[in-house]
Design an enzyme around this catalytic site. Structure first.
Site, PDB file in Angstrom:
ATOM      1  N   LYS A 127     -14.652  63.175 -65.167  1.00 37.93           N
ATOM      2  CA  LYS A 127     -15.876  62.347 -65.111  1.00 37.93           C
ATOM      3  C   LYS A 127     -16.407  62.322 -63.677  1.00 37.93           C
ATOM      4  O   LYS A 127     -15.685  61.977 -62.744  1.00 37.93           O
ATOM      5  CB  LYS A 127     -15.572  60.919 -65.592  1.00 37.93           C
ATOM      6  CG  LYS A 127     -16.729  59.923 -65.396  1.00 37.93           C
ATOM      7  CD  LYS A 127     -16.439  58.553 -66.032  1.00 37.93           C
ATOM      8  CE  LYS A 127     -17.483  57.511 -65.646  1.00 37.93           C
ATOM      9  NZ  LYS A 127     -17.219  56.166 -66.216  1.00 37.93           N
ATOM     10  N   ASP A 137     -21.956  54.151 -60.513  1.00 39.26           N
ATOM     11  CA  ASP A 137     -22.194  53.532 -61.808  1.00 39.26           C
ATOM     12  C   ASP A 137     -22.680  52.106 -61.607  1.00 39.26           C
ATOM     13  O   ASP A 137     -21.893  51.174 -61.472  1.00 39.26           O
ATOM     14  CB  ASP A 137     -20.898  53.551 -62.643  1.00 39.26           C
ATOM     15  CG  ASP A 137     -21.106  52.969 -64.032  1.00 39.26           C
ATOM     16  OD1 ASP A 137     -22.282  52.733 -64.406  1.00 39.26           O
ATOM     17  OD2 ASP A 137     -20.108  52.759 -64.748  1.00 39.26           O
ATOM     18  N   LYS A 196     -24.533  46.127 -64.179  1.00 41.01           N
ATOM     19  CA  LYS A 196     -23.273  45.403 -63.978  1.00 41.01           C
ATOM     20  C   LYS A 196     -23.565  44.077 -63.286  1.00 41.01           C
ATOM     21  O   LYS A 196     -24.416  44.002 -62.408  1.00 41.01           O
ATOM     22  CB  LYS A 196     -22.310  46.242 -63.135  1.00 41.01           C
ATOM     23  CG  LYS A 196     -21.716  47.416 -63.913  1.00 41.01           C
ATOM     24  CD  LYS A 196     -20.698  48.177 -63.121  1.00 41.01           C
ATOM     25  CE  LYS A 196     -20.163  49.374 -63.881  1.00 41.01           C
ATOM     26  NZ  LYS A 196     -19.296  49.025 -65.022  1.00 41.01           N
ATOM     27  N   ASP A 216     -16.364  56.066 -59.371  1.00 41.64           N
ATOM     28  CA  ASP A 216     -16.486  56.464 -60.772  1.00 41.64           C
ATOM     29  C   ASP A 216     -16.523  57.987 -60.967  1.00 41.64           C
ATOM     30  O   ASP A 216     -16.677  58.475 -62.077  1.00 41.64           O
ATOM     31  CB  ASP A 216     -17.734  55.799 -61.393  1.00 41.64           C
ATOM     32  CG  ASP A 216     -17.525  55.429 -62.854  1.00 41.64           C
ATOM     33  OD1 ASP A 216     -16.360  55.365 -63.287  1.00 41.64           O
ATOM     34  OD2 ASP A 216     -18.535  55.219 -63.565  1.00 41.64           O
ATOM     35  N   ASP A 240     -24.088  51.168 -69.830  1.00 41.20           N
ATOM     36  CA  ASP A 240     -22.917  51.161 -68.935  1.00 41.20           C
ATOM     37  C   ASP A 240     -21.749  51.972 -69.520  1.00 41.20           C
ATOM     38  O   ASP A 240     -20.769  52.228 -68.835  1.00 41.20           O
ATOM     39  CB  ASP A 240     -22.489  49.707 -68.670  1.00 41.20           C
ATOM     40  CG  ASP A 240     -21.603  49.576 -67.452  1.00 41.20           C
ATOM     41  OD1 ASP A 240     -21.462  50.570 -66.712  1.00 41.20           O
ATOM     42  OD2 ASP A 240     -21.048  48.476 -67.244  1.00 41.20           O
ATOM     43  N   GLU A 245     -21.562  55.083 -69.911  1.00 43.72           N
ATOM     44  CA  GLU A 245     -22.172  56.373 -69.600  1.00 43.72           C
ATOM     45  C   GLU A 245     -21.157  57.498 -69.448  1.00 43.72           C
ATOM     46  O   GLU A 245     -21.472  58.662 -69.658  1.00 43.72           O
ATOM     47  CB  GLU A 245     -23.011  56.250 -68.313  1.00 43.72           C
ATOM     48  CG  GLU A 245     -22.240  56.351 -66.982  1.00 43.72           C
ATOM     49  CD  GLU A 245     -21.147  55.297 -66.791  1.00 43.72           C
ATOM     50  OE1 GLU A 245     -21.253  54.211 -67.393  1.00 43.72           O
ATOM     51  OE2 GLU A 245     -20.190  55.566 -66.049  1.00 43.72           O
ATOM     52  N   ARG A 255     -18.535  58.375 -71.142  1.00 50.15           N
ATOM     53  CA  ARG A 255     -18.214  59.123 -72.368  1.00 50.15           C
ATOM     54  C   ARG A 255     -19.339  60.098 -72.734  1.00 50.15           C
ATOM     55  O   ARG A 255     -19.107  61.084 -73.420  1.00 50.15           O
ATOM     56  CB  ARG A 255     -17.886  58.149 -73.508  1.00 50.15           C
ATOM     57  CG  ARG A 255     -19.021  57.306 -73.984  1.00 50.15           C
ATOM     58  CD  ARG A 255     -18.547  56.127 -74.825  1.00 50.15           C
ATOM     59  NE  ARG A 255     -17.941  55.075 -73.999  1.00 50.15           N
ATOM     60  CZ  ARG A 255     -17.271  54.040 -74.477  1.00 50.15           C
ATOM     61  NH1 ARG A 255     -17.100  53.895 -75.770  1.00 50.15           N
ATOM     62  NH2 ARG A 255     -16.764  53.139 -73.657  1.00 50.15           N
TER      63      ARG A 255
HETATM   64  N1  BES Z   1     -16.959  53.060 -64.943  1.00 56.56           N
HETATM   65  C1  BES Z   1     -16.807  52.042 -65.918  1.00 56.56           C
HETATM   66  C2  BES Z   1     -15.358  51.710 -66.223  1.00 56.56           C
HETATM   67  C3  BES Z   1     -14.546  51.090 -65.109  1.00 56.56           C
HETATM   68  C4  BES Z   1     -14.416  49.727 -65.017  1.00 56.56           C
HETATM   69  C5  BES Z   1     -13.866  51.887 -64.208  1.00 56.56           C
HETATM   70  C6  BES Z   1     -13.643  49.166 -64.015  1.00 56.56           C
HETATM   71  C7  BES Z   1     -13.113  51.328 -63.199  1.00 56.56           C
HETATM   72  C8  BES Z   1     -12.986  49.969 -63.113  1.00 56.56           C
HETATM   73  C9  BES Z   1     -17.453  52.472 -67.232  1.00 56.56           C
HETATM   74  O1  BES Z   1     -18.537  53.320 -67.134  1.00 56.56           O
HETATM   75  C10 BES Z   1     -17.902  51.228 -67.938  1.00 56.56           C
HETATM   76  O2  BES Z   1     -18.697  50.522 -67.398  1.00 56.56           O
HETATM   77  N2  BES Z   1     -17.395  51.002 -69.141  1.00 56.56           N
HETATM   78  C11 BES Z   1     -17.722  49.870 -69.927  1.00 56.56           C
HETATM   79  C12 BES Z   1     -17.877  50.317 -71.370  1.00 56.56           C
HETATM   80  C13 BES Z   1     -18.439  49.266 -72.293  1.00 56.56           C
HETATM   81  C14 BES Z   1     -19.872  48.963 -71.927  1.00 56.56           C
HETATM   82  C15 BES Z   1     -18.355  49.788 -73.709  1.00 56.56           C
HETATM   83  C16 BES Z   1     -16.597  48.853 -69.792  1.00 56.56           C
HETATM   84  O3  BES Z   1     -15.426  49.254 -69.733  1.00 56.56           O
HETATM   85  O4  BES Z   1     -16.891  47.663 -69.706  1.00 56.56           O
HETATM   86 ZN    ZN Z   2     -18.573  54.513 -65.391  1.00 47.39          ZN
HETATM   87 ZN    ZN Z   3     -20.390  52.269 -66.849  1.00 48.55          ZN
END
Ligand code: BES
Ligand code: ZN
Ligand code: ZN
Length: 496
Positions: A246, A251, A258, A269, A329, A331, A333
């Protein structure tokens, strides 16, 4: 050359067990210092220039934890950190208690741990405040047989490339973004005779219909990009591995922005892509006999602008499967979906992806553990055994088939979140990704498939393990480089 023969001026390090403590003729001194030889217990005797380090770990309790064992990589770091406040840079491994059955691998781990702990991310610091120490490590002649020059070169390769990963992860998005990544890759990999590089710009991504990548990255000042690096082995190709990482260089969450506190650290990220970058560079420098390696990462910045992608969009991914966006958020995947589908077109025996994918992974396993998910038990077990051997914390997590329904869409094939909300978010993300390593589900007429099949795949959620807020295996906080050593070790095991 950081590892040299005996150095009379160096501080001497002695690794001792409980059993043989008495044989050192320092019983009174050790008693007064309460030094018992317990694992990671350290005493420093400046007058005699000696350090004693305990290596006895009591494992008589009933525990089910493959990582509950002596870790020489971590121990190397513990030793260096115990000297952090001193100006000492010359250290010599002097004595290791025979009860430890200390071998060449242990020595390599110990030395690499020392080097890693002596390195700090100093890019944005005044050189006067820089914390990196130039260590001079030497070995007592009793260790002569344990490290040949090849092994020393390997340690240096690992050290340099772990530092590259750590630098990329810690650097700010002004310095590491979809454009600059292309330059950084060219600089680091462009001159290697066994590596071929393909660097795509946004136009190429668009032409090839990597739409999920394009959607995520379109609100940024930097257009999305992609790397496809191919490492050719010396001999006949017997195995083919595809690495996918990734590469979200920032992000912000996008329009589903966020909230306070959660945006901080999202420069990390792109850690999955940095890890794979470091891995292919390490493998190129060590060299492989019969294994071809591919590395694919798309780079995009998830930002907010009038042209941001949004909830309600439906994207036709590169595979042809449609994805309804429910949260901008989620993104990572989307980027991975296109990269994994592209990976299958090279017909690899194995696909591994690494991604800072979900906050749920951190909640479930803590920031210390990588979640290892797979559609192939043998592959999963085999890779996991290398995480254990390298003492890189990971946990095998199943992908339950009865949760698959939770990522299915109503007006599209898939949704980019899950119908069970936050429950098992790391697992539903893994189940989503599984759709992109199964060519039987593809319906992009441009992808010519003779025998569509499902590929053997491991997904590593490194959301916690890539960057630690608390002290990690090198006793620092910040980027870890975790997973690089285990994946390299697994590849080399397969290569033979
Ligand atoms: N980059 C984040 C995941 C993340 C969170 C990495 C904390 C490192 C530390 C990812 O893109 C994300 O925001 N995922 C969301 C998905 C949800 C919206 C389905 C999450 O985990 O809250
Ligand atoms: Zn992310
Ligand atoms: Zn994200």
């Amino acid at each position: 050359m950081p590892i040299s023969p005996q150095n009379p001026n160096a501080i001497k390090i002695n690794l001792v067990t409980k059993e043989n403590l008495a044989s050192l003729d320092k019983t009174e001194l050790f008693e007064s210092l309460k030094f018992k030889g317990n694992y990671k217990q350290i005493v420093f005797l400046p007058e005699s220039k000696q350090i004693f380090v305990g290596v006895s770990l009591d494992i008589s309790n009933k525990v089910f934890d493959p990582f509950f064992k002596v870790d020489f990589f971590n121990l190397g770091a513990v030793i260096i950190n115990s000297l952090a406040k001193t100006k000492i840079t010359q250290i010599q491994l002097e004595y290791v208690d025979s009860a430890t059955e200390f071998n060449s691998k242990n020595l390599q781990d110990l030395v690499l741990g020392m080097m890693q702990a002596s390195w700090n991310f100093d890019t944005y610091l005044d050189t006067k405040k820089a914390k990196t120490k130039q260590l001079e490590i030497s070995l007592n002649s009793s260790f002569d047989g344990l490290l040949d020059p090849n092994k020393i070169t390997e340690i240096e390769i690992f050290n340099t490339n772990l530092n590259l990963v750590r630098t990329l992860v810690e650097s700010i998005p002004e310095d590491v973004n979809p454009e600059s990544m292309m330059k950084l890759i060219q600089e680091n990999l462009g001159n290697k005779s066994n590596l071929k590089l393909e660097l795509w710009d946004a136009q190429k991504l668009q032409e090839n219909k990597l739409n999920s990548v394009m959607f995520v990255g379109r609100a940024s000042r930097y257009q999305p990009t992609l790397v496809h690096a191919t490492l050719t082995p010396k001999g006949e190709i017997k195995h083919k591995i595809c690495l996918v990482g990734k590469g979200v260089t920032y992000d912000s969450g996008g329009l589903d922005i966020k909230t306070e506190g959660h945006m901080k650290t999202m420069k990390t990220d792109m850690a999955g892509s940095a890890t794979m970058f470091g891995i292919i560079k390490t493998l190129a420098e060590i060299g492989l006999e019969n294994t071809e390696i591919h590395w694919i990462s798309a780079f995009a910045e998830n930002m907010v602008a009038p042209n941001s992608y949004k909830a309600d969009d439906v994207i036709t991914s590169y595979s042809g499967q449609t994805i309804e966006i429910l949260n901008t958020d989620a993104e990572g995947r989307l980027l991975l979906a296109d990269c994994l589908s592209l990976a299958t077109t090279f017909n690899p025996d194995y696909i591994i992806d690494a991604a800072t994918l979900t906050g749920a992974c951190v909640v479930a396993l803590s920031e210390r553990y990588t979640a290892l998910m797979s559609n192939d038990k043998q592959f999963s077990d085999s890779l996991f055994s290398h995480f254990v051997a390298e003492n890189e914390n990971a946990a095998q997590v199943i992908l339950p088939q009865d949760l698959k329904e939770e990522v299915a869409g109503t007006i599209s094939d898939l949704i980019n979140t899950s119908k069970v909300g936050r429950q098992a978010g790391h697992i539903t993300a893994g189940l989503f990704l599984g759709h992109f390593v199964d060519q039987k589900l593809f319906r992009n007429p441009d992808i010519k498939l003779e025998n569509p099949k499902e590929f053997s795949w491991v997904h590593l959620d490194i959301a916690g393990s890539a960057f630690n807020n608390k002290k990690n295996s090198i006793e620092h906080n910040g980027a870890t480089g975790q997973s690089l050593r285990s994946i390299v070790s697994w590849v080399r095991g397969l290569d033979g």
